[in-house]
Design an enzyme around this catalytic site. Structure first.
Site, PDB file in Angstrom:
ATOM      1  N   SER A   1       0.845  -1.189   0.000  1.00  0.00           N
ATOM      2  CA  SER A   1       0.000   0.000   0.000  1.00  0.00           C
ATOM      3  C   SER A   1       0.881   1.239   0.000  1.00  0.00           C
ATOM      4  CB  SER A   1      -0.876  -0.005   1.260  1.00  0.00           C
ATOM      5  OG  SER A   1      -1.540   1.230   1.424  1.00  0.00           O
TER       6      SER A   1
ATOM      7  N   TYR B   1      -2.910  -0.488  10.336  1.00  0.00           N
ATOM      8  CA  TYR B   1      -2.686  -0.875   8.942  1.00  0.00           C
ATOM      9  C   TYR B   1      -1.293  -0.448   8.477  1.00  0.00           C
ATOM     10  CZ  TYR B   1      -3.805  -1.549   3.982  1.00  0.00           C
ATOM     11  OH  TYR B   1      -3.806  -1.972   2.665  1.00  0.00           O
TER      12      TYR B   1
END
Length: 288
Positions: A140, A153
């Site tokens: 990501s 995250y």
């Protein structure tokens, strides 16, 4: 990016195929002649994937027994061979760092990092025996740059990037190539799933961040399809195809403008200035 279909049948195991990137990747690779093993957790999703012509296999990354059973099933069907693994499955746990309990953070890591790591280690012996393979990790933009209220995250993706860089170095000369894909905003059910995790695990009313959480909740409850920089999952699939089929796959693939921008700024700016840019980019979403 367009690609001509492959003429060689190869096998790939893809995690997180119930929707979004994983689902799009499974169908795109099947159309190119790959034998696709598409994983999901829920029976309804597995039945749908099978009805769509994919070889559906149950997988829960937080469960070692499920990981072992998945790999055993795939290798039994392929006579012990596997050409590629696309580690796509992950979820986001929103919340301020000080509001993340040890159990909540552990759950985030179990799926996004530890389960992915265990699955990768279980397929490596087969790839070593055949002298080749491709491992692609879906990371990501938050594996490159931290943003507020996404700490769990961010932690999982920063760790995945470090582990993957090390694995790539250790597999040099084996014929097994390791790549990272680093998407920014992609159309998916990610925000919807993150909102459920937030509601289940964050006590917003008693937090020092209660006021800001009202804005966080509004963002999470909104549509996942908007945003000027949001791309469809096919943007990730294009990079995945290159990582799987190119004779010289890249170590990293950036997807979406925010990833390119933050990646460049991280190289050019000092930490203090980068913090200002990152906080500025999320200012509106932290205003109740």
């Amino acid at each position: 990016m367009s690609h001509a279909p492959s003429t060689t049948t190869r096998s790939v195991l893809i995690t997180g195929c119930s929707s979004g990137i994983g689902e799009a990747a499974a169908h795109a690779l099947k159309a190119r002649g790959w034998r696709v093993f598409a994983t999901a957790r829920r029976e309804a999703d597995l039945a749908r994937l099978a009805a769509e012509g994919l070889e559906a296999v149950a997988l829960e990354l937080a469960d070692s027994a499920s990981i072992a059973a998945c790999v055993a099933t795939v290798l039994e069907r392929t006579d012990g061979r596997l050409d590629a693994l696309f580690n796509n499955a992950a979820y986001g746990q929103p919340g301020a760092v000080e509001d993340l309990s040890r159990a909540v953070l552990r759950a985030q890591l179990e799926t996004n990092l530890l389960g992915t790591h265990e699955l990768t280690c279980r397929v490596l012996p087969a790839m070593r025996r055949q002298g080749r393979g491709r491992i692609v990790q879906n990371s990501s933009v938050l594996g490159l740059a931290a943003l507020p209220y996404r700490g769990a995250y961010v932690c999982s993706k920063f760790a995945l990037e470090g582990l993957t860089d090390t694995l790539r170095q250790e597999l040099t000369g084996t014929g097994i190539h390791v790549s990272l894909i680093e998407p920014g905003p992609i159309t998916s059910r990610f925000r919807e799933n993150a909102y459920r995790a937030y509601q289940a695990n964050i006590d917003a009313a008693h937090s020092a961040h209660a006021t800001t959480y009202r804005a966080v909740e509004a963002r999470l409850a909104g549509s996942d399809g908007g945003g000027a920089f949001t791309l469809g999952p096919e943007a990730v699939v294009d990079k995945l195809i290159h990582a799987l089929e190119s004779p010289r796959p890249r170590a990293r693939y950036y997807v979406t403008l925010p990833t390119h921008l933050f990646g460049t700024l991280k190289r050019l700016l000092g930490t203090r200035w980068l913090d200002r840019v990152l906080l500025g980019s999320t200012r509106s979403e932290r205003r109740p």
